[in-house]
Design a protein around this motif. Structure first.
Motif, PDB file in Angstrom:
ATOM      1  N   GLU A  82      72.638  31.719  34.349  1.00  0.00           N
ATOM      2  CA  GLU A  82      71.664  31.343  35.072  1.00  0.00           C
ATOM      3  C   GLU A  82      71.633  31.769  36.442  1.00  0.00           C
ATOM      4  N   MET A  83      72.785  32.011  36.952  1.00  0.00           N
ATOM      5  CA  MET A  83      73.473  32.297  38.095  1.00  0.00           C
ATOM      6  C   MET A  83      74.591  33.153  38.575  1.00  0.00           C
ATOM      7  N   SER A  84      74.372  34.151  39.372  1.00  0.00           N
ATOM      8  CA  SER A  84      75.555  34.943  39.839  1.00  0.00           C
ATOM      9  C   SER A  84      76.707  34.326  39.697  1.00  0.00           C
ATOM     10  N   ALA A  85      78.081  34.856  39.969  1.00  0.00           N
ATOM     11  CA  ALA A  85      78.925  33.722  40.478  1.00  0.00           C
ATOM     12  C   ALA A  85      79.073  33.786  41.898  1.00  0.00           C
ATOM     13  N   GLU A  86      78.648  34.724  42.596  1.00  0.00           N
ATOM     14  CA  GLU A  86      77.908  34.490  43.787  1.00  0.00           C
ATOM     15  C   GLU A  86      77.045  33.229  44.259  1.00  0.00           C
ATOM     16  N   GLN A  87      75.679  32.876  43.822  1.00  0.00           N
ATOM     17  CA  GLN A  87      74.795  32.411  44.024  1.00  0.00           C
ATOM     18  C   GLN A  87      75.664  30.496  43.060  1.00  0.00           C
ATOM     19  N   SER A 150      78.605  34.283  20.622  1.00  0.00           N
ATOM     20  CA  SER A 150      79.351  32.960  20.350  1.00  0.00           C
ATOM     21  C   SER A 150      81.063  33.948  19.973  1.00  0.00           C
ATOM     22  N   ASP A 151      80.623  35.348  19.699  1.00  0.00           N
ATOM     23  CA  ASP A 151      81.744  36.082  19.797  1.00  0.00           C
ATOM     24  C   ASP A 151      81.893  36.130  21.159  1.00  0.00           C
ATOM     25  N   VAL A 184      85.218  23.917  30.748  1.00  0.00           N
ATOM     26  CA  VAL A 184      85.216  24.971  29.723  1.00  0.00           C
ATOM     27  C   VAL A 184      83.281  24.865  29.972  1.00  0.00           C
ATOM     28  N   MET A 185      82.965  25.362  31.599  1.00  0.00           N
ATOM     29  CA  MET A 185      81.359  24.754  31.481  1.00  0.00           C
ATOM     30  C   MET A 185      80.169  26.038  30.700  1.00  0.00           C
ATOM     31  N   THR A 186      79.362  25.848  30.125  1.00  0.00           N
ATOM     32  CA  THR A 186      78.825  26.273  30.007  1.00  0.00           C
ATOM     33  C   THR A 186      76.946  26.158  30.043  1.00  0.00           C
ATOM     34  N   ASP A 187      76.363  27.175  31.201  1.00  0.00           N
ATOM     35  CA  ASP A 187      74.764  27.282  31.879  1.00  0.00           C
ATOM     36  C   ASP A 187      74.206  27.812  31.850  1.00  0.00           C
ATOM     37  N   HIS A 188      72.821  27.824  30.893  1.00  0.00           N
ATOM     38  CA  HIS A 188      73.217  26.979  29.651  1.00  0.00           C
ATOM     39  C   HIS A 188      72.471  27.177  28.316  1.00  0.00           C
ATOM     40  N   LEU A 189      73.214  26.579  27.397  1.00  0.00           N
ATOM     41  CA  LEU A 189      73.314  27.350  25.833  1.00  0.00           C
ATOM     42  C   LEU A 189      72.181  27.387  25.000  1.00  0.00           C
ATOM     43  N   GLY A 190      70.828  27.394  25.916  1.00  0.00           N
ATOM     44  CA  GLY A 190      70.004  28.391  25.692  1.00  0.00           C
ATOM     45  C   GLY A 190      69.289  29.134  25.774  1.00  0.00           C
ATOM     46  N   LEU A 191      70.180  30.296  26.738  1.00  0.00           N
ATOM     47  CA  LEU A 191      70.144  31.030  27.574  1.00  0.00           C
ATOM     48  C   LEU A 191      71.370  31.609  26.892  1.00  0.00           C
ATOM     49  N   VAL A 192      71.815  31.492  25.604  1.00  0.00           N
ATOM     50  CA  VAL A 192      72.811  32.492  24.755  1.00  0.00           C
ATOM     51  C   VAL A 192      72.095  33.842  24.446  1.00  0.00           C
ATOM     52  N   LYS A 201      69.762  28.911  17.165  1.00  0.00           N
ATOM     53  CA  LYS A 201      70.857  28.144  17.019  1.00  0.00           C
ATOM     54  C   LYS A 201      71.905  28.670  16.371  1.00  0.00           C
ATOM     55  N   GLU A 202      72.188  29.135  15.447  1.00  0.00           N
ATOM     56  CA  GLU A 202      73.334  29.317  14.900  1.00  0.00           C
ATOM     57  C   GLU A 202      74.165  30.005  16.184  1.00  0.00           C
ATOM     58  N   GLU A 203      73.578  30.704  16.966  1.00  0.00           N
ATOM     59  CA  GLU A 203      74.845  31.344  18.589  1.00  0.00           C
ATOM     60  C   GLU A 203      74.823  29.760  18.614  1.00  0.00           C
ATOM     61  N   ILE A 204      74.195  28.159  19.270  1.00  0.00           N
ATOM     62  CA  ILE A 204      74.345  27.564  19.908  1.00  0.00           C
ATOM     63  C   ILE A 204      75.784  26.757  19.058  1.00  0.00           C
ATOM     64  N   ASP A 205      74.895  26.541  17.864  1.00  0.00           N
ATOM     65  CA  ASP A 205      76.317  25.919  16.827  1.00  0.00           C
ATOM     66  C   ASP A 205      77.016  25.471  16.553  1.00  0.00           C
ATOM     67  N   THR A 206      77.492  27.959  17.065  1.00  0.00           N
ATOM     68  CA  THR A 206      78.647  28.048  16.362  1.00  0.00           C
ATOM     69  C   THR A 206      79.587  28.070  17.997  1.00  0.00           C
ATOM     70  N   ILE A 207      79.072  27.846  19.474  1.00  0.00           N
ATOM     71  CA  ILE A 207      79.853  28.420  20.527  1.00  0.00           C
ATOM     72  C   ILE A 207      79.998  26.075  19.980  1.00  0.00           C
ATOM     73  N   SER A 208      79.601  26.133  20.303  1.00  0.00           N
ATOM     74  CA  SER A 208      79.462  24.247  20.723  1.00  0.00           C
ATOM     75  C   SER A 208      80.689  23.774  19.217  1.00  0.00           C
ATOM     76  N   ALA A 209      80.836  24.153  18.317  1.00  0.00           N
ATOM     77  CA  ALA A 209      81.957  24.084  17.194  1.00  0.00           C
ATOM     78  C   ALA A 209      83.414  24.962  17.581  1.00  0.00           C
ATOM     79  N   TYR A 210      83.189  25.761  18.372  1.00  0.00           N
ATOM     80  CA  TYR A 210      83.818  26.862  18.652  1.00  0.00           C
ATOM     81  C   TYR A 210      84.356  25.709  20.473  1.00  0.00           C
ATOM     82  N   GLY A 211      83.981  24.739  20.730  1.00  0.00           N
ATOM     83  CA  GLY A 211      84.603  24.209  21.934  1.00  0.00           C
ATOM     84  C   GLY A 211      85.194  23.242  21.657  1.00  0.00           C
ATOM     85  N   VAL A 212      85.061  22.290  19.579  1.00  0.00           N
ATOM     86  CA  VAL A 212      85.895  21.705  19.757  1.00  0.00           C
ATOM     87  C   VAL A 212      86.379  21.864  18.923  1.00  0.00           C
TER      88      VAL A 212
END
Length: 361
Positions: A82-87, A150-151, A184-192, A201-212
């Motif tokens: 949602e934000m650039s590194a500088e922001q 997720s990849d 490891v912060m992801t802000d936010h999952l709805g923007l994948v 949904k599949e991307e969000i679920d896979t990212i969450s599974a990778y987190g686990v």
């Protein structure tokens, strides 16, 4: 090494103080969720514009970095969609200026974005004085601010983790510093951005599974941020007395809430047009009040609400006294009180009864 021996090692680490979490700048919350700890999956959720990113930046980055040291080293890998590194750095700078100098300079003011306004020489001097702070935290932050699926999440995470440890084989990873906390912060999952042939949904679920998976193998602490559906505060819900969000309100997928160890929700009763909320006078506090709801906690009590002041101009959060202890609301409308009352409140082990909430899940 046997599981029994691993457990004994963990117990011994705890006796040496190595299992204690970093401060979030929230003493009451820390009593419930143990602060920011290694190998813990956090989910932070709120409606649009209710401060979920600001809360994550304030507590899990700014405050945690202040307490980390050479023994309990903190490293943060941030997928900032949602934000650039500088922001992101500008938001942290705004926080630091207020906490150090007691002055509110918003992100917008720092960048002189308002028409006819320019950052003053005096305020620019404060920025210059904060350069050592920015240099010190930039070494602790790895910020990816492009698109994400997720990849890419898995690829970049493996690449980053090789800086802090060694992958012995596919299932084994050793940290260079066993006490290090890697958030490891992801802000936010709805923007994948879903890859062709996949749903969001599949991307969000896979990212969450990778987190686990990486939490269990590499001891990382995922911090995923999500939004609620718009109907989580609709009029029909309000008629039924269901003002506060529920886990079922999470947008696009419920998997992250199932995977997480701790789920923290920010609720803004002013947005729900409430005049009072759990004893707090919302007519007075208006948009400067948030309720932190711990909806899930695998390591302690849940269904707990904590009233906090939110000062959006500088991104500051501060736990408020109990509603029954507030006689003058004027004091809490401006963040100056957070400097005056700098000494931490005494926090008892038992959560007060009037912090308890009843939430239907």
């Amino acid at each position: 090494m046997s599981h029994t021996q691993n457990l004994l090692n963990l117990i011994e680490r705890g006796r040496q103080g190595d299992n204690q979490g970093l401060s979030l700048g929230m003493p009451k919350l820390e009593q419930i969720i143990d602060g920011f700890t290694q190998e813990t999956y956090y989910l932070i959720a709120a409606g649009t514009g209710n401060g979920k990113t600001s809360f994550a930046l304030h507590s899990f980055i700014y405050k945690a970095l202040q307490e980390s040291n050479s023994k309990t080293d903190l490293q943060l890998i941030i997928f900032s969609l949602e934000m650039s590194a500088e922001q992101l750095l500008a938001k942290l700078l705004s926080l630091h200026i207020h906490e150090t100098y007691g002055k509110q300079i918003s992100y917008k003011e720092l960048l002189s974005r308002g028409k006819g306004t320019t950052l003053s020489d005096e305020d620019f001097e404060l920025v210059q004085e904060c350069i050592p702070f920015l240099d010190s935290i930039e070494d602790r932050l790895i910020i990816h601010d492009g698109t994400l699926n997720s990849d890419k999440y898995k690829e970049l995470l493996i690449q980053d983790l090789t800086k802090f440890g060694t992958f012995i084989d596919e299932d084994t990873y050793e940290l260079n510093n066993p006490n290090q906390i890697i958030g490891v912060m992801t802000d936010h999952l709805g923007l994948v951005r879903p890859k062709a042939g996949r749903s969001k949904k599949e991307e969000i679920d896979t990212i969450s599974a990778y987190g686990v998976s990486f939490r269990n193998k590499c001891k990382i602490s995922p911090i995923n941020i999500m939004q609620f559906n718009r109907n989580s505060s609709n009029s029909e819900r309000l008629k039924q007395g269901l003002q506060e969000p529920e886990l079922s309100d999470l947008k696009e997928s419920g998997s992250p809430s199932e995977d997480a160890n701790v789920v923290i929700v920010l609720y803004n009763p002013f947005r729900s047009k409430l005049s009072t909320y759990r004893g707090y006078n919302i007519k007075e506090l208006k948009d400067g009040f948030r309720s932190l709801l711990v909806l899930k906690n695998r390591f302690g009590p849940s269904d707990v609400a904590i009233g906090v002041g939110f000062y959006g101009k500088c991104g500051l959060f501060k736990e408020l006294p109990l509603a029954s202890e507030i006689n003058d609301y004027e004091k809490y409308k401006h963040p100056d009180w957070t400097i005056i009352d700098f000494a931490e409140e005494d926090v008892v082990d038992k959560v007060p009864d009037d912090l308890r909430v009843t939430i239907t899940l």
